[in-house]
Design a protein around this motif. Structure first.
Motif, PDB file in Angstrom:
ATOM      1  N   CYS A   1       0.849  -1.184   0.000  1.00  0.00           N
ATOM      2  CA  CYS A   1       0.000   0.000   0.000  1.00  0.00           C
ATOM      3  C   CYS A   1       0.890   1.242   0.000  1.00  0.00           C
TER       4      CYS A   1
ATOM      5  N   ASN B  37      -0.048   4.208   0.608  1.00  0.00           N
ATOM      6  CA  ASN B  37      -0.478   5.166   1.627  1.00  0.00           C
ATOM      7  C   ASN B  37       0.162   4.881   2.968  1.00  0.00           C
ATOM      8  N   CYS B  38       0.134   3.600   3.376  1.00  0.00           N
ATOM      9  CA  CYS B  38       0.574   3.290   4.737  1.00  0.00           C
ATOM     10  C   CYS B  38       1.718   2.288   4.775  1.00  0.00           C
TER      11      CYS B  38
ATOM     12  N   CYS C  83      -5.791  -3.172   1.208  1.00  0.00           N
ATOM     13  CA  CYS C  83      -4.723  -2.863   2.165  1.00  0.00           C
ATOM     14  C   CYS C  83      -5.052  -3.546   3.494  1.00  0.00           C
TER      15      CYS C  83
ATOM     16  N   CYS D  55      -6.213   3.846   7.109  1.00  0.00           N
ATOM     17  CA  CYS D  55      -5.704   3.987   5.753  1.00  0.00           C
ATOM     18  C   CYS D  55      -6.884   4.135   4.805  1.00  0.00           C
TER      19      CYS D  55
ATOM     20  N   PHE E 247      -6.891   3.648   1.603  1.00  0.00           N
ATOM     21  CA  PHE E 247      -6.586   2.943   0.361  1.00  0.00           C
ATOM     22  C   PHE E 247      -7.871   2.537  -0.358  1.00  0.00           C
TER      23      PHE E 247
HETATM   24 ZN   LIG Z   1      -2.790   1.162   3.529  1.00  0.00          ZN
END
Ligand SMILES: [Zn+2]
Ligand SMILES: [Zn+2]
Length: 503
Positions: free
Chosen positions: A314, A316-317, A334, A345, A347
């Motif tokens: 992922c 994002n995180c 995610c 998150c 996602f």
């Molecule tokens: Zn994530």
């Protein structure tokens, strides 16, 4: 007059360092070279001195002797003397077979050291002698060390029997059907009959769950006091103990004293005819065969991994992105979002078809080729805007995410300029300039007049990012957009706000 309190100084208690020595031995027959001898000495002195919690006492090394001629083991005797004088807390040594002369000597020495609080660590076997289970295991191992040098099976049994006499420390439970009689395992008649029945039914072709069910009905309980389930039945029909065979080192202890099943980390020894069998060796082999055939006939529990398995992260995180089966198809989600929700998150899940399409594009081929992904892709990171393929040759390919019908990058991010409620997607058939057409719109449920065409928001976003495929960029960069009658305010995640004036 005020009272004066004495405040004790808060000096952390000095941690006492362990006094550590090593014992090395090089036999005359096999390792005559000076190199081998000094290598062992160097190895141990470095090992001890690099541990900040250890105090180096010294390396004691006997050279050019075999274990049997213990009288000449000058250094060994000096080591024991120093232990007796409290100079040593821990002895490191290569293996049980290298420590003392024979089983009896090894046991006596270790027990003596244990009594005066000295621990012996055997590197090869990964055992501390002072660990709770250490003694029995050491007895077995010492028995083997002895037997290995003399190579007689009678000796092994003698050693084991002697080991049994040492006692049964916690953790060495007799298998169901047997009990520990202070000397060895003996059969518990009622339980033994059940074991025999289980084997008979299993060999007659009855499935494990059916045997478990029948026993439960009769109120038969397993070792833990609860009815046996099918996995217990399968365990019983594959436990070699029932043939009177003892498996040594079926379990072992890790450096942290964790009891662990031996799956090939250490040698395992089977000693036959150690106690009265409940099952013949032939029946045991037949049961094993049946178990194997049934396991093979079972549908595969772990379906083949896809080319993406384990390589999707992922963006994002940083969490892993894993495959899920939904009724709309395979989806990659995610892990953090899946477990902790949107707050952890945001996602946006990606359908496998989108991921495959992106891979096809990134690898510049006409159709999706799993093998090619396996061969060329090292890692894939996905955020709400891009799918980035990190290739094994070091190159990166960035593919914009597409938003398919029903899934919009605008979802949950558009708000009403009048009441701040989240806008919802809808579609209306409108006739504009005499042409009837279906339009996607975003509307506020609270304020009837507050609505906006999807096309307008799209156009605004396109001009914002100067990019036609902008939904992903919107989802990645914009926290929210507030739709007013005359303008749209875009709130970026990084903090800035950009106002787009409607025409
Ligand atoms: Zn994530
Ligand atoms: Zn509203």
């Amino acid at each position: 007059m005020s009272k004066i309190h004495k405040i004790e100084a808060m000096i952390p208690k000095q941690i006492e360092k362990k006094k550590v020595a090593a014992y090395a031995r090089v036999s005359a027959l096999t390792e005559m070279t000076q190199y081998s001898f000094s290598a062992q000495v160097n190895y141990y002195s470095a090992l001890i001195q690099k541990n900040p919690n250890w105090k180096y006492v010294g390396v004691y090394a006997d050279k050019g002797i075999t274990g049997r001629s213990i009288k000449k083991r000058k250094e060994f005797n000096r080591l024991i003397d120093d232990c007796n004088n409290g100079k040593i807390d821990l002895i490191l040594t290569k293996s049980v077979s290298r420590f003392a002369r024979d089983t009896v000597d090894t046991l006596n020495t270790i027990r003596h050291l244990k009594n005066i609080g000295v621990d012996v660590y055997f590197e090869k076997e990964n055992i501390h002698s002072i660990s709770q289970e250490g003694e029995l295991l050491l007895t077995f191992l010492a028995a083997y060390a002895q037997a290995e040098s003399e190579n007689t099976s009678e000796n092994i049994k003698w050693g084991i029997r002697k080991g049994f006499k040492v006692g049964k420390p916690n953790g060495y439970k007799a298998p169901y059907g047997y009990k520990w009689n202070g000397n060895s395992y003996s059969i518990v008649p009622e339980q033994g009959a059940i074991v025999k029945e289980i084997y008979k039914r299993y060999l007659d072709g009855e499935p494990a769950y059916s045997i478990a069910k029948a026993l439960k009905k009769r109120g038969i309980k397993g070792q833990t006091g609860i009815p046996m389930d099918d996995s217990t039945i399968r365990y019983i029909v594959s436990n070699i103990s029932y043939t009177g065979t003892l498996l040594l080192q079926k379990w072992f202890f890790t450096q942290n004293h964790v009891r662990k099943e031996n799956k090939g980390e250490l040698p395992m020894y089977a000693v036959e005819n150690m106690f009265e069998p409940l099952v013949s060796k032939e029946d045991f082999q037949k049961a094993l065969q049946i178990k194997k055939e049934r396991a093979e006939a079972m549908p595969n529990k772990n379906p083949r991994l896809t080319a993406f398995s384990g390589i999707v992260k992922c963006g994002n995180c940083g969490c892993s992105v894993c495959r899920r089966t939904t009724r709309y198809g395979k989806k990659w989600v995610c892990n953090a979002k899946d477990r902790k929700g949107m707050a952890a998150c945001d996602f946006r899940d990606i359908y496998e078809i989108e991921l495959e399409a992106a891979a096809t594009k990134a690898l510049a081929v006409n159709e999706f080729k799993e093998d090619l992904v396996r061969r060329e892709v090292k890692l894939i990171t996905i955020d709400n805007a891009y799918i980035v393929f990190n290739l094994k040759d070091g190159k990166k390919k960035q593919i914009l995410r597409t938003y398919t019908k029903g899934y919009s990058g605008f979802s949950c991010r558009l708000f009403c300029g009048n009441c701040r409620k989240m806008l919802e997607a809808d579609s209306r058939t409108l006739s504009i300039n005499g042409q009837k057409k279906r339009y996607k719109i975003w509307c506020c449920r609270k304020c009837p007049g507050q609505r906006e065409f999807d096309d307008v928001i799209r156009k605004a976003t396109q001009s914002l990012f100067n990019e036609p495929q902008c939904e992903g960029l919107f989802a990645q960069n914009i926290e929210k957009a507030i739709i007013y009658n005359d303008r749209i305010d875009f709130y970026f995640k990084e903090g800035k706000v950009i106002t787009w004036e409607k025409e």
